[in-house]
Design a protein around this motif. Sequence first.
Motif, PDB file in Angstrom:
ATOM      1  N   PHE A 104     -16.418  14.930  -4.553  1.00  0.00           N
ATOM      2  CA  PHE A 104     -15.914  13.910  -3.634  1.00  0.00           C
ATOM      3  C   PHE A 104     -15.316  12.738  -4.415  1.00  0.00           C
ATOM      4  O   PHE A 104     -14.220  12.254  -4.101  1.00  0.00           O
ATOM      5  CB  PHE A 104     -17.040  13.437  -2.721  1.00  0.00           C
ATOM      6  N   LEU A 105     -16.028  12.292  -5.435  1.00  0.00           N
ATOM      7  CA  LEU A 105     -15.527  11.192  -6.263  1.00  0.00           C
ATOM      8  C   LEU A 105     -14.263  11.604  -7.009  1.00  0.00           C
ATOM      9  O   LEU A 105     -13.348  10.788  -7.204  1.00  0.00           O
ATOM     10  CB  LEU A 105     -16.604  10.732  -7.247  1.00  0.00           C
ATOM     11  N   ASN A 106     -14.182  12.864  -7.408  1.00  0.00           N
ATOM     12  CA  ASN A 106     -13.007  13.355  -8.126  1.00  0.00           C
ATOM     13  C   ASN A 106     -11.760  13.334  -7.242  1.00  0.00           C
ATOM     14  O   ASN A 106     -10.679  12.921  -7.696  1.00  0.00           O
ATOM     15  CB  ASN A 106     -13.250  14.774  -8.642  1.00  0.00           C
ATOM     16  N   ILE A 107     -11.899  13.779  -5.994  1.00  0.00           N
ATOM     17  CA  ILE A 107     -10.721  13.796  -5.120  1.00  0.00           C
ATOM     18  C   ILE A 107     -10.313  12.374  -4.754  1.00  0.00           C
ATOM     19  O   ILE A 107      -9.115  12.068  -4.634  1.00  0.00           O
ATOM     20  CB  ILE A 107     -10.959  14.665  -3.852  1.00  0.00           C
ATOM     21  N   LEU A 108     -11.281  11.474  -4.611  1.00  0.00           N
ATOM     22  CA  LEU A 108     -10.938  10.073  -4.357  1.00  0.00           C
ATOM     23  C   LEU A 108     -10.172   9.484  -5.537  1.00  0.00           C
ATOM     24  O   LEU A 108      -9.176   8.772  -5.357  1.00  0.00           O
ATOM     25  CB  LEU A 108     -12.197   9.254  -4.092  1.00  0.00           C
ATOM     26  N   GLU A 109     -10.636   9.779  -6.739  1.00  0.00           N
ATOM     27  CA  GLU A 109      -9.969   9.260  -7.935  1.00  0.00           C
ATOM     28  C   GLU A 109      -8.554   9.819  -8.042  1.00  0.00           C
ATOM     29  O   GLU A 109      -7.610   9.083  -8.387  1.00  0.00           O
ATOM     30  CB  GLU A 109     -10.776   9.645  -9.180  1.00  0.00           C
ATOM     31  N   TYR A 110      -8.399  11.092  -7.727  1.00  0.00           N
ATOM     32  CA  TYR A 110      -7.074  11.704  -7.797  1.00  0.00           C
ATOM     33  C   TYR A 110      -6.131  11.067  -6.786  1.00  0.00           C
ATOM     34  O   TYR A 110      -4.995  10.721  -7.112  1.00  0.00           O
ATOM     35  CB  TYR A 110      -7.170  13.209  -7.551  1.00  0.00           C
ATOM     36  N   LEU A 111      -6.613  10.903  -5.563  1.00  0.00           N
ATOM     37  CA  LEU A 111      -5.763  10.321  -4.523  1.00  0.00           C
ATOM     38  C   LEU A 111      -5.468   8.846  -4.797  1.00  0.00           C
ATOM     39  O   LEU A 111      -4.415   8.338  -4.411  1.00  0.00           O
ATOM     40  CB  LEU A 111      -6.421  10.490  -3.154  1.00  0.00           C
ATOM     41  N   LYS A 112      -6.384   8.180  -5.461  1.00  0.00           N
ATOM     42  CA  LYS A 112      -6.146   6.781  -5.835  1.00  0.00           C
ATOM     43  C   LYS A 112      -4.940   6.678  -6.764  1.00  0.00           C
ATOM     44  O   LYS A 112      -4.152   5.733  -6.677  1.00  0.00           O
ATOM     45  CB  LYS A 112      -7.390   6.205  -6.520  1.00  0.00           C
ATOM     46  N   ASN A 113      -4.787   7.672  -7.628  1.00  0.00           N
ATOM     47  CA  ASN A 113      -3.703   7.655  -8.604  1.00  0.00           C
ATOM     48  C   ASN A 113      -2.452   8.397  -8.147  1.00  0.00           C
ATOM     49  O   ASN A 113      -1.366   8.143  -8.673  1.00  0.00           O
ATOM     50  CB  ASN A 113      -4.193   8.266  -9.929  1.00  0.00           C
ATOM     51  N   HIS A 114      -2.596   9.301  -7.196  1.00  0.00           N
ATOM     52  CA  HIS A 114      -1.460  10.133  -6.804  1.00  0.00           C
ATOM     53  C   HIS A 114      -1.146  10.073  -5.306  1.00  0.00           C
ATOM     54  O   HIS A 114      -0.282  10.819  -4.838  1.00  0.00           O
ATOM     55  CB  HIS A 114      -1.714  11.597  -7.192  1.00  0.00           C
TER      56      HIS A 114
END
Length: 203
Positions: A104-114
């Motif tokens: 969950f944290l990984n997808i949030l981090e990805y969407l934060k940047n992309h």
Amino acid sequence: MIIIYLETNSIIAIAKGRNKELEDFVYHSSENLKFVIPSICLMETLVAIEREEKRSQSFSQTIQIEMNEGKRNKELNNSQSFTNYLELCLIDYGKVLRDFRNRFLNILEYLKNHGELIEPNIEMLEATLNNPLLPGKNQRRDDFILQVILAHAENNLSITKVFFSENTKEFGNTNIQQVLANLGINYFSKISNLEGWINNKKY
């Protein structure tokens, strides 16, 4: 550039490992794809996380009670092996929950940047309350998400747009697809179809 609208279910599906195709599509997307998400979906994901935590707490407590009972019932056949099994299940369950949180944290981090968040306003909420596109009372949050997406699309008519959601019950009906199409939004519920459409756009 192609705008890809996503909603809450897609974030949760990736976090829970429910859709490998969607996960690969998002994480390995080309630079000409832009993921756009209504900001209210973040609140929905938080509610989903809290609900998952409550469910896991209840499950863990139930398992712990059964383990304690099993330890007390020493003379019953298979009681010890059953208790050991429950203990292993509890350990594995803890690993599942940690993996879910990390994903969950990984997808949030990805969407934060992309990705890009789009904000609702009072007019959109009024439209959901007074003139909803999805009429059911239990559909208000989905309608609100839809209103935010439509308003953003209306301000980006010249850009190619896609709305991906596996929630075909709410977004896949003919009337909603027509509303989306009126603003140049193509609706997809399967990644394979979306990828095929994108590949055809290249030629």
